[in-house]
Design a protein around this motif. Structure first.
Motif, PDB file in Angstrom:
ATOM      1  N   ARG A   4      -4.946  54.386 -23.467  1.00  0.00           N
ATOM      2  CA  ARG A   4      -3.859  55.550 -22.698  1.00  0.00           C
ATOM      3  C   ARG A   4      -3.727  56.414 -23.881  1.00  0.00           C
ATOM      4  O   ARG A   4      -3.857  56.415 -24.985  1.00  0.00           O
ATOM      5  CB  ARG A   4      -3.030  54.337 -22.639  1.00  0.00           C
ATOM      6  N   GLN A   5      -3.383  57.388 -23.293  1.00  0.00           N
ATOM      7  CA  GLN A   5      -2.586  58.838 -24.320  1.00  0.00           C
ATOM      8  C   GLN A   5      -1.346  58.344 -24.390  1.00  0.00           C
ATOM      9  O   GLN A   5      -0.264  57.452 -24.308  1.00  0.00           O
ATOM     10  CB  GLN A   5      -1.919  59.709 -23.402  1.00  0.00           C
ATOM     11  N   SER A   6      -1.632  58.634 -25.921  1.00  0.00           N
ATOM     12  CA  SER A   6      -0.572  58.123 -27.104  1.00  0.00           C
ATOM     13  C   SER A   6       0.440  58.808 -27.135  1.00  0.00           C
ATOM     14  O   SER A   6       0.701  59.956 -26.711  1.00  0.00           O
ATOM     15  CB  SER A   6      -1.042  57.786 -28.369  1.00  0.00           C
ATOM     16  N   ALA A   7       1.633  58.351 -27.391  1.00  0.00           N
ATOM     17  CA  ALA A   7       3.291  58.596 -27.126  1.00  0.00           C
ATOM     18  C   ALA A   7       4.334  58.324 -27.865  1.00  0.00           C
ATOM     19  O   ALA A   7       4.451  57.084 -27.567  1.00  0.00           O
ATOM     20  CB  ALA A   7       3.714  59.243 -25.104  1.00  0.00           C
ATOM     21  N   GLY A   8       4.978  59.189 -29.027  1.00  0.00           N
ATOM     22  CA  GLY A   8       5.628  58.714 -29.759  1.00  0.00           C
ATOM     23  C   GLY A   8       7.065  59.173 -29.881  1.00  0.00           C
ATOM     24  O   GLY A   8       7.671  59.289 -28.226  1.00  0.00           O
ATOM     25  N   ARG A   9       7.711  59.102 -30.062  1.00  0.00           N
ATOM     26  CA  ARG A   9       9.294  59.095 -30.145  1.00  0.00           C
ATOM     27  C   ARG A   9       9.349  60.484 -29.744  1.00  0.00           C
ATOM     28  O   ARG A   9       8.696  61.089 -30.338  1.00  0.00           O
ATOM     29  CB  ARG A   9      10.070  58.564 -30.959  1.00  0.00           C
ATOM     30  N   THR A  10      10.006  60.907 -29.182  1.00  0.00           N
ATOM     31  CA  THR A  10      10.335  62.479 -28.931  1.00  0.00           C
ATOM     32  C   THR A  10      11.187  63.409 -30.278  1.00  0.00           C
ATOM     33  O   THR A  10      11.913  62.614 -31.015  1.00  0.00           O
ATOM     34  CB  THR A  10      11.696  62.438 -27.879  1.00  0.00           C
ATOM     35  N   ALA A  19      -3.457  57.956 -36.187  1.00  0.00           N
ATOM     36  CA  ALA A  19      -4.280  57.582 -34.810  1.00  0.00           C
ATOM     37  C   ALA A  19      -4.630  59.303 -35.131  1.00  0.00           C
ATOM     38  O   ALA A  19      -5.688  59.439 -34.018  1.00  0.00           O
ATOM     39  CB  ALA A  19      -3.458  56.690 -33.993  1.00  0.00           C
ATOM     40  N   GLU A  20      -4.125  59.699 -34.633  1.00  0.00           N
ATOM     41  CA  GLU A  20      -3.871  61.534 -34.128  1.00  0.00           C
ATOM     42  C   GLU A  20      -5.340  62.220 -35.338  1.00  0.00           C
ATOM     43  O   GLU A  20      -5.892  62.509 -34.885  1.00  0.00           O
ATOM     44  CB  GLU A  20      -3.037  62.046 -34.740  1.00  0.00           C
ATOM     45  N   PHE A  23      -8.773  60.540 -34.590  1.00  0.00           N
ATOM     46  CA  PHE A  23      -8.984  60.517 -33.440  1.00  0.00           C
ATOM     47  C   PHE A  23      -9.637  62.354 -33.242  1.00  0.00           C
ATOM     48  O   PHE A  23     -10.246  62.466 -32.336  1.00  0.00           O
ATOM     49  CB  PHE A  23      -8.320  61.252 -32.598  1.00  0.00           C
ATOM     50  N   THR A  24      -8.832  62.926 -34.221  1.00  0.00           N
ATOM     51  CA  THR A  24      -8.988  64.188 -34.185  1.00  0.00           C
ATOM     52  C   THR A  24     -10.749  64.258 -34.837  1.00  0.00           C
ATOM     53  O   THR A  24     -11.395  65.432 -34.167  1.00  0.00           O
ATOM     54  CB  THR A  24      -8.322  65.038 -35.539  1.00  0.00           C
ATOM     55  N   VAL A  25     -11.062  63.770 -36.278  1.00  0.00           N
ATOM     56  CA  VAL A  25     -12.056  63.139 -36.698  1.00  0.00           C
ATOM     57  C   VAL A  25     -12.969  62.800 -35.279  1.00  0.00           C
ATOM     58  O   VAL A  25     -14.353  63.743 -35.312  1.00  0.00           O
ATOM     59  CB  VAL A  25     -12.015  62.073 -38.019  1.00  0.00           C
TER      60      VAL A  25
END
Length: 82
Positions: A4-10, A19-20, A23-25
């Protein structure tokens, strides 16, 4: 495997920083590969994590050592304390 696409608090860029970064690496190093089957994709990603990301790649957050080396050091310290 369900992804699932990750989504944090606004408004909070720090919610998914680790995590970001991971996944960038991952995308930079094997993200251009096209696999024929999902099972092969999973196998290759897990192999990359186990062999490269955890045992070869240096991580700035843990003093420019590998996660494997950090785990060994932690175990040694625990053994000494026991």
């Amino acid at each position: 495997m369900h992804i699932r696409q990750s989504a944090g608090r606004t408004g909070s860029c720090f919610d998914n920083a680790a995590a970001e970064s991971f996944f960038t690496v991952l995308k930079a190093e094997i993200g251009t590969t096209v696999w024929e089957a999902r099972a092969q994709t999973r196998q290759d990603v897990l192999r990359w994590i186990a062999e490269h990301y955890n045992r070869e790649r240096l991580h700035s957050a843990i003093g420019y050592i590998t996660p494997y080396q950090a785990r060994i050091r932690c175990r040694q310290r625990l053994d000494l304390a026991a």
